[in-house]
Design a protein around this motif. Structure first.
Motif, short mmCIF file in Angstrom:
data_model
loop_
_atom_site.label_atom_id
_atom_site.label_comp_id
_atom_site.label_asym_id
_atom_site.label_seq_id
_atom_site.Cartn_x
_atom_site.Cartn_y
_atom_site.Cartn_z
N LEU A 1 -2.26 8.69 -3.89
CA LEU A 1 -1.73 10.59 -4.80
C LEU A 1 -2.32 11.20 -4.71
CD1 LEU A 1 0.37 6.50 -6.69
CD2 LEU A 1 1.04 8.37 -4.84
N TYR B 1 8.60 9.92 1.46
CA TYR B 1 8.68 8.60 0.41
C TYR B 1 10.10 8.93 -0.22
CZ TYR B 1 4.73 9.35 -2.32
OH TYR B 1 3.98 10.06 -3.26
N TYR C 1 2.95 -3.64 -6.57
CA TYR C 1 2.77 -3.42 -5.21
C TYR C 1 2.21 -1.42 -5.26
CZ TYR C 1 5.82 -7.14 -4.38
OH TYR C 1 6.61 -8.11 -4.06
N ILE D 1 11.05 7.58 -4.21
CA ILE D 1 10.55 7.14 -5.85
C ILE D 1 11.35 5.92 -6.09
CG2 ILE D 1 9.37 7.26 -7.68
CD1 ILE D 1 8.03 10.19 -6.49
N GLY E 1 3.04 1.17 -6.16
CA GLY E 1 3.69 2.70 -6.27
C GLY E 1 3.96 2.69 -7.25
N LYS F 1 0.66 -1.14 0.17
CA LYS F 1 0.00 0.33 -0.13
C LYS F 1 0.89 1.09 -0.05
CE LYS F 1 -3.74 -1.97 2.43
NZ LYS F 1 -5.03 -2.31 3.64
N THR F 2 0.14 1.81 -1.12
CA THR F 2 0.97 3.31 -0.86
C THR F 2 0.79 4.98 0.65
OG1 THR F 2 0.80 3.59 -3.23
CG2 THR F 2 1.28 5.89 -1.92
#
Length: 82
Positions: free
Chosen positions: A21, A47, A70, A49, A72, A16-17
Protein backbone atom coordinates in the motif's frame (compact mmCIF):
# COMPACT_ATOMS: atom_id res chain seq x y z
CA UNK A 1 -7.76 -13.67 -5.06
CA UNK A 2 -10.39 -16.22 -4.29
CA UNK A 3 -9.52 -19.90 -4.74
CA UNK A 4 -12.22 -22.57 -4.97
CA UNK A 5 -11.46 -26.28 -4.63
CA UNK A 6 -14.08 -27.88 -6.92
CA UNK A 7 -13.80 -31.30 -5.21
CA UNK A 8 -14.59 -30.10 -1.71
CA UNK A 9 -16.39 -26.88 -2.51
CA UNK A 10 -13.98 -25.11 -0.17
CA UNK A 11 -13.31 -21.40 -0.63
CA UNK A 12 -10.02 -19.88 0.49
CA UNK A 13 -8.55 -16.40 0.15
CA UNK A 14 -5.00 -15.29 -0.43
CA UNK A 15 -3.57 -13.31 2.47
CA UNK A 16 -1.29 -10.94 0.57
CA UNK A 17 -2.04 -7.57 -0.95
CA UNK A 18 -1.37 -7.27 -4.68
CA UNK A 19 1.30 -4.64 -4.06
CA UNK A 20 2.41 -2.77 -0.95
CA UNK A 21 0.00 0.00 0.00
CA UNK A 22 1.11 3.63 -0.42
CA UNK A 23 3.33 4.95 2.38
CA UNK A 24 0.69 7.53 3.33
CA UNK A 25 -1.79 4.75 4.25
CA UNK A 26 -1.37 3.79 7.91
CA UNK A 27 -3.39 1.28 9.98
CA UNK A 28 -6.62 2.70 11.37
CA UNK A 29 -8.96 5.28 9.95
CA UNK A 30 -7.79 6.61 6.59
CA UNK A 31 -8.88 10.12 5.55
CA UNK A 32 -7.85 13.00 3.33
CA UNK A 33 -4.83 12.58 1.07
CA UNK A 34 -4.10 9.06 2.38
CA UNK A 35 -7.61 7.96 1.36
CA UNK A 36 -7.13 9.44 -2.10
CA UNK A 37 -3.77 7.62 -2.37
CA UNK A 38 -5.42 4.34 -1.36
CA UNK A 39 -8.26 4.69 -3.88
CA UNK A 40 -5.82 5.62 -6.66
CA UNK A 41 -3.64 2.62 -5.73
CA UNK A 42 -6.66 0.29 -5.96
CA UNK A 43 -7.63 1.74 -9.33
CA UNK A 44 -4.11 1.53 -10.77
CA UNK A 45 -3.64 -2.05 -9.52
CA UNK A 46 -7.15 -3.13 -10.54
CA UNK A 47 -8.51 -4.35 -7.22
CA UNK A 48 -11.62 -3.54 -5.22
CA UNK A 49 -11.77 -2.45 -1.61
CA UNK A 50 -14.66 -4.25 0.11
CA UNK A 51 -17.27 -2.12 1.88
CA UNK A 52 -19.14 -3.80 4.73
CA UNK A 53 -22.32 -2.45 6.29
CA UNK A 54 -22.23 -2.88 10.08
CA UNK A 55 -25.07 -2.50 12.55
CA UNK A 56 -23.60 -3.70 15.84
CA UNK A 57 -20.36 -3.96 17.78
CA UNK A 58 -20.21 -7.67 16.88
CA UNK A 59 -20.20 -6.96 13.16
CA UNK A 60 -17.63 -4.18 13.61
CA UNK A 61 -15.36 -6.59 15.50
CA UNK A 62 -15.75 -9.25 12.80
CA UNK A 63 -14.80 -6.73 10.07
CA UNK A 64 -11.74 -5.54 11.94
CA UNK A 65 -10.63 -9.11 12.65
CA UNK A 66 -10.99 -10.05 8.96
CA UNK A 67 -9.03 -6.98 7.82
CA UNK A 68 -6.26 -7.80 10.31
CA UNK A 69 -6.19 -11.48 9.35
CA UNK A 70 -6.11 -10.93 5.58
CA UNK A 71 -4.02 -7.76 5.63
CA UNK A 72 -6.08 -5.64 3.30
CA UNK A 73 -7.97 -2.37 3.43
CA UNK A 74 -11.69 -2.38 4.14
CA UNK A 75 -14.39 0.27 4.12
CA UNK A 76 -16.66 0.02 7.17
CA UNK A 77 -20.09 1.60 6.66
CA UNK A 78 -22.36 2.26 9.61
CA UNK A 79 -26.11 1.79 9.45
CA UNK A 80 -28.87 2.41 11.98
CA UNK A 81 -31.50 0.14 10.48
CA UNK A 82 -29.52 -2.67 8.81
Amino acid sequence: GLNVDPRAGTITMQTKTVTPLPASVKPGVVTGEALWDLLQHAKENKYAIPAVNVVSSCSISACLEAAAKYGGPMIVQFSRDG
